[in-house]
Design an enzyme around this catalytic site. Structure first.
Site, PDB file in Angstrom:
ATOM      1  N   ARG A  12       0.844  -1.206   0.000  1.00 17.32           N
ATOM      2  CA  ARG A  12       0.000   0.000   0.000  1.00 17.32           C
ATOM      3  C   ARG A  12       0.877   1.253   0.000  1.00 17.32           C
ATOM      4  O   ARG A  12       2.036   1.209   0.418  1.00 17.32           O
ATOM      5  CB  ARG A  12      -0.858   0.043   1.270  1.00 17.32           C
ATOM      6  CG  ARG A  12      -1.878  -1.063   1.327  1.00 17.32           C
ATOM      7  CD  ARG A  12      -2.900  -0.773   2.395  1.00 17.32           C
ATOM      8  NE  ARG A  12      -2.314  -0.590   3.704  1.00 17.32           N
ATOM      9  CZ  ARG A  12      -2.699   0.333   4.586  1.00 17.32           C
ATOM     10  NH1 ARG A  12      -3.660   1.178   4.284  1.00 17.32           N
ATOM     11  NH2 ARG A  12      -2.119   0.416   5.770  1.00 17.32           N
ATOM     12  N   ASN A  82      10.264   0.049   4.701  1.00 22.45           N
ATOM     13  CA  ASN A  82       9.266   1.090   4.462  1.00 22.45           C
ATOM     14  C   ASN A  82       8.127   1.063   5.479  1.00 22.45           C
ATOM     15  O   ASN A  82       7.476   2.082   5.710  1.00 22.45           O
ATOM     16  CB  ASN A  82       8.703   0.898   3.037  1.00 22.45           C
ATOM     17  CG  ASN A  82       7.418   1.656   2.818  1.00 22.45           C
ATOM     18  OD1 ASN A  82       7.425   2.867   2.647  1.00 22.45           O
ATOM     19  ND2 ASN A  82       6.292   0.954   2.854  1.00 22.45           N
ATOM     20  N   ILE A  85       4.111   3.305  10.982  1.00 18.32           N
ATOM     21  CA  ILE A  85       2.795   3.680  11.486  1.00 18.32           C
ATOM     22  C   ILE A  85       2.900   5.035  12.192  1.00 18.32           C
ATOM     23  O   ILE A  85       4.000   5.459  12.566  1.00 18.32           O
ATOM     24  CB  ILE A  85       2.245   2.639  12.490  1.00 18.32           C
ATOM     25  CG1 ILE A  85       3.224   2.454  13.682  1.00 18.32           C
ATOM     26  CG2 ILE A  85       2.000   1.307  11.793  1.00 18.32           C
ATOM     27  CD1 ILE A  85       2.651   1.641  14.829  1.00 18.32           C
ATOM     28  N   TYR A 147       7.038   9.376  16.547  1.00 14.67           N
ATOM     29  CA  TYR A 147       7.361   9.169  15.119  1.00 14.67           C
ATOM     30  C   TYR A 147       8.665   9.890  14.757  1.00 14.67           C
ATOM     31  O   TYR A 147       9.534   9.324  14.074  1.00 14.67           O
ATOM     32  CB  TYR A 147       6.192   9.689  14.291  1.00 14.67           C
ATOM     33  CG  TYR A 147       6.258   9.436  12.819  1.00 14.67           C
ATOM     34  CD1 TYR A 147       5.737   8.260  12.266  1.00 14.67           C
ATOM     35  CD2 TYR A 147       6.801  10.375  11.947  1.00 14.67           C
ATOM     36  CE1 TYR A 147       5.766   8.046  10.891  1.00 14.67           C
ATOM     37  CE2 TYR A 147       6.841  10.157  10.579  1.00 14.67           C
ATOM     38  CZ  TYR A 147       6.317   8.998  10.052  1.00 14.67           C
ATOM     39  OH  TYR A 147       6.351   8.777   8.695  1.00 14.67           O
ATOM     40  N   TYR A 179       5.691  15.290   2.777  1.00 18.48           N
ATOM     41  CA  TYR A 179       4.267  14.907   2.843  1.00 18.48           C
ATOM     42  C   TYR A 179       3.827  14.373   1.480  1.00 18.48           C
ATOM     43  O   TYR A 179       3.838  15.076   0.495  1.00 18.48           O
ATOM     44  CB  TYR A 179       3.436  16.106   3.306  1.00 18.48           C
ATOM     45  CG  TYR A 179       3.541  16.279   4.826  1.00 18.48           C
ATOM     46  CD1 TYR A 179       2.505  15.892   5.658  1.00 18.48           C
ATOM     47  CD2 TYR A 179       4.697  16.767   5.418  1.00 18.48           C
ATOM     48  CE1 TYR A 179       2.602  16.001   7.046  1.00 18.48           C
ATOM     49  CE2 TYR A 179       4.815  16.888   6.802  1.00 18.48           C
ATOM     50  CZ  TYR A 179       3.766  16.498   7.604  1.00 18.48           C
ATOM     51  OH  TYR A 179       3.874  16.602   8.973  1.00 18.48           O
ATOM     52  N   ILE A 180       3.486  13.078   1.479  1.00 18.37           N
ATOM     53  CA  ILE A 180       3.148  12.355   0.244  1.00 18.37           C
ATOM     54  C   ILE A 180       1.660  12.010   0.286  1.00 18.37           C
ATOM     55  O   ILE A 180       1.110  11.734   1.365  1.00 18.37           O
ATOM     56  CB  ILE A 180       4.002  11.058   0.135  1.00 18.37           C
ATOM     57  CG1 ILE A 180       5.507  11.365   0.320  1.00 18.37           C
ATOM     58  CG2 ILE A 180       3.758  10.348  -1.188  1.00 18.37           C
ATOM     59  CD1 ILE A 180       6.124  12.309  -0.691  1.00 18.37           C
TER      60      ILE A 180
HETATM   61  N1  CAA Z   1       3.320  24.588  16.550  1.00 23.98           N
HETATM   62  C1  CAA Z   1       2.896  25.232  17.675  1.00 23.98           C
HETATM   63  N2  CAA Z   1       1.676  25.074  18.189  1.00 23.98           N
HETATM   64  C2  CAA Z   1       0.837  24.273  17.535  1.00 23.98           C
HETATM   65  C3  CAA Z   1       1.217  23.580  16.365  1.00 23.98           C
HETATM   66  C4  CAA Z   1       2.490  23.787  15.866  1.00 23.98           C
HETATM   67  N3  CAA Z   1       2.935  23.169  14.754  1.00 23.98           N
HETATM   68  N4  CAA Z   1       0.168  22.847  15.951  1.00 23.98           N
HETATM   69  C5  CAA Z   1      -0.829  23.052  16.830  1.00 23.98           C
HETATM   70  N5  CAA Z   1      -0.415  23.932  17.790  1.00 23.98           N
HETATM   71  C6  CAA Z   1      -1.194  24.435  18.925  1.00 23.98           C
HETATM   72  C7  CAA Z   1      -2.587  24.809  18.448  1.00 23.98           C
HETATM   73  O1  CAA Z   1      -2.606  26.133  17.945  1.00 23.98           O
HETATM   74  C8  CAA Z   1      -3.390  24.670  19.730  1.00 23.98           C
HETATM   75  O2  CAA Z   1      -3.178  25.789  20.543  1.00 23.98           O
HETATM   76  P1  CAA Z   1      -4.392  26.413  21.374  1.00 23.98           P
HETATM   77  O3  CAA Z   1      -4.865  25.300  22.282  1.00 23.98           O
HETATM   78  O4  CAA Z   1      -3.753  27.563  22.089  1.00 23.98           O
HETATM   79  O5  CAA Z   1      -5.403  26.798  20.346  1.00 23.98           O
HETATM   80  C9  CAA Z   1      -2.728  23.498  20.446  1.00 23.98           C
HETATM   81  O6  CAA Z   1      -1.404  23.394  19.870  1.00 23.98           O
HETATM   82  C10 CAA Z   1      -3.461  22.191  20.224  1.00 23.98           C
HETATM   83  O7  CAA Z   1      -3.516  21.941  18.798  1.00 23.98           O
HETATM   84  P2  CAA Z   1      -4.534  20.927  18.160  1.00 23.98           P
HETATM   85  O8  CAA Z   1      -5.926  21.464  18.330  1.00 23.98           O
HETATM   86  O9  CAA Z   1      -4.113  20.538  16.783  1.00 23.98           O
HETATM   87  O10 CAA Z   1      -4.345  19.692  19.182  1.00 23.98           O
HETATM   88  P3  CAA Z   1      -4.978  18.305  19.121  1.00 23.98           P
HETATM   89  O11 CAA Z   1      -4.638  17.657  20.424  1.00 23.98           O
HETATM   90  O12 CAA Z   1      -6.401  18.339  18.662  1.00 23.98           O
HETATM   91  O13 CAA Z   1      -4.185  17.593  17.920  1.00 23.98           O
HETATM   92  C11 CAA Z   1      -2.379  16.647  16.797  1.00 23.98           C
HETATM   93  C12 CAA Z   1      -2.815  17.428  18.016  1.00 23.98           C
HETATM   94  C13 CAA Z   1      -3.073  15.285  16.750  1.00 23.98           C
HETATM   95  C14 CAA Z   1      -0.887  16.418  16.917  1.00 23.98           C
HETATM   96  C15 CAA Z   1      -2.718  17.432  15.512  1.00 23.98           C
HETATM   97  O14 CAA Z   1      -2.177  18.736  15.632  1.00 23.98           O
HETATM   98  C16 CAA Z   1      -2.138  16.778  14.300  1.00 23.98           C
HETATM   99  O15 CAA Z   1      -2.634  15.791  13.797  1.00 23.98           O
HETATM  100  N6  CAA Z   1      -1.048  17.340  13.736  1.00 23.98           N
HETATM  101  C17 CAA Z   1      -0.402  16.815  12.547  1.00 23.98           C
HETATM  102  C18 CAA Z   1       0.711  15.940  12.903  1.00 23.98           C
HETATM  103  C19 CAA Z   1       1.385  15.506  11.624  1.00 23.98           C
HETATM  104  O16 CAA Z   1       1.832  16.310  10.812  1.00 23.98           O
HETATM  105  N7  CAA Z   1       1.473  14.224  11.391  1.00 23.98           N
HETATM  106  C20 CAA Z   1       2.068  13.747  10.213  1.00 23.98           C
HETATM  107  C21 CAA Z   1       1.378  12.471   9.823  1.00 23.98           C
HETATM  108  S1  CAA Z   1       1.920  11.928   8.189  1.00 23.98           S
HETATM  109  C22 CAA Z   1       3.473  11.433   8.453  1.00 23.98           C
HETATM  110  O17 CAA Z   1       3.975  11.363   9.537  1.00 23.98           O
HETATM  111  C23 CAA Z   1       4.225  11.025   7.211  1.00 23.98           C
HETATM  112  C24 CAA Z   1       5.512  11.703   7.137  1.00 23.98           C
HETATM  113  O18 CAA Z   1       6.534  11.087   7.372  1.00 23.98           O
HETATM  114  C25 CAA Z   1       5.564  13.119   6.719  1.00 23.98           C
END
Ligand code: CAA
Length: 240
Positions: A12, A82, A85, A147, A179-180
């Site tokens: 996948r 590869n 999670i 991660y 980001y893919i």
């Molecule tokens: N820097 C600073 N502050 C941040 C921030 C950042 N990058 N992102 C969010 N915040 C702050 C928000 O503004 C918020 O502040 P307030 O409470 O003052 O409003 C607080 O942090 C909470 O943010 P969320 O509402 O987003 O918090 P949550 O608990 O609902 O979610 C999370 C947290 C699950 C980590 C969500 O932010 C998220 O999913 N982020 C993306 C993570 C990501 O990029 N994952 C990559 C997955 S794909 C991958 O990993 C493949 C690869 O190799 C690239």
């Protein structure tokens, strides 16, 4: 018989694109997977690529799985680590299990697969290991201490193992995708993802095939002098 490559998480997303690219390069490819057998069967029907099911985070399962592949398909010449999670969440919300599972699969999987295949590559004097790291292992990412640590560990693992493999014709390299467009990235909440994409100079998500082309090069004879390197394929999001 041509060379044999195994791609973990190879049915996948990025893994599927890698499996297909290496097949097109002339490797006999085996795709490892941990999940749904019906989907794996459909993958084999569509691609002609054999699948083997085991959990890469399980050391004994990796040893047994690779032994089975060697007996049924032949000696493994190239490994693409590869399988990975996510269990995203801020540290305050992250459980120990979320930490442990990501380390076990993403980083432990690389160790387990290398342990299972390195001796054979060494004996035959040729080998390729390509580890899929991440931009988030290079730069960190809010909500991903597990991660980011595992992926950062993969980059260190790569440089250390490269030194051990070099005199035996084994190269060990990493690719750090940005980001893919995969199911993993689709799981990021849309408003968060929008902000991330806005920071990608190329202005879009990457395609799985764009990572696979890098793996294809690193697994080729043309890349014999490339070892211990990290190829960043991220649309310019992090220049490292
Ligand atoms: N820097 C600073 N502050 C941040 C921030 C950042 N990058 N992102 C969010 N915040 C702050 C928000 O503004 C918020 O502040 P307030 O409470 O003052 O409003 C607080 O942090 C909470 O943010 P969320 O509402 O987003 O918090 P949550 O608990 O609902 O979610 C999370 C947290 C699950 C980590 C969500 O932010 C998220 O999913 N982020 C993306 C993570 C990501 O990029 N994952 C990559 C997955 S794909 C991958 O990993 C493949 C690869 O190799 C690239």
């Amino acid at each position: 018989m041509g060379r044999i490559a195994i791609v973990t998480g190879g049915t996948r997303g990025i893994g599927r694109a890698i499996s297909e690219a290496l097949r097109d390069d002339g490797f006999t490819v085996v795709a490892n997977y941990a999940g749904n057998s019906e989907k794996a069967k459909a993958f084999t029907d569509e691609t002609g690529i054999a699948t083997y099911r085991w959990d890469v985070g399980d050391h004994q399962a990796c040893l047994a799985g690779c032994e089975q592949v060697a007996a049924e398909v032949g000696p493994i010449d190239a490994v693409v680590n590869n399988a990975g999670i996510t269990r995203d969440g801020t540290l305050m919300r992250m459980s120990y299990d979320d930490w442990d599972e990501v380390m076990r699969v993403n980083l432990g999987g690389c160790f387990n697969m290398a342990k299972a295949t390195f001796a054979g590559m060494k004996d035959r004097g040729w080998g390729r290991v390509v580890n899929i790291g991440s931009i988030n292992g290079q730069a960190g990412q809010y909500g991903q201490v597990n991660y980011a640590a595992a992926k950062s560990g993969i980059h260190g693992f790569t440089k250390a193992l490269a030194q051990e493999g070099a005199r035996f014709g084994i190269t060990v390299n990493a690719i750090a995708p940005g980001y893919i467009d995969t199911e993993m990235v689709a799981a990021v909440p849309p408003p968060v993802l929008e902000k991330i994409v806005a920071r990608i100079p190329v202005g879009r998500l990457g395609q799985a095939e764009e990572i696979a082309r890098g793996v294809s090069f690193l697994c080729s004879d043309n890349a014999a002098f490339v070892t211990g390197s990290t190829m960043s394929i991220n649309g310019g999001q992090h220049m490292y």
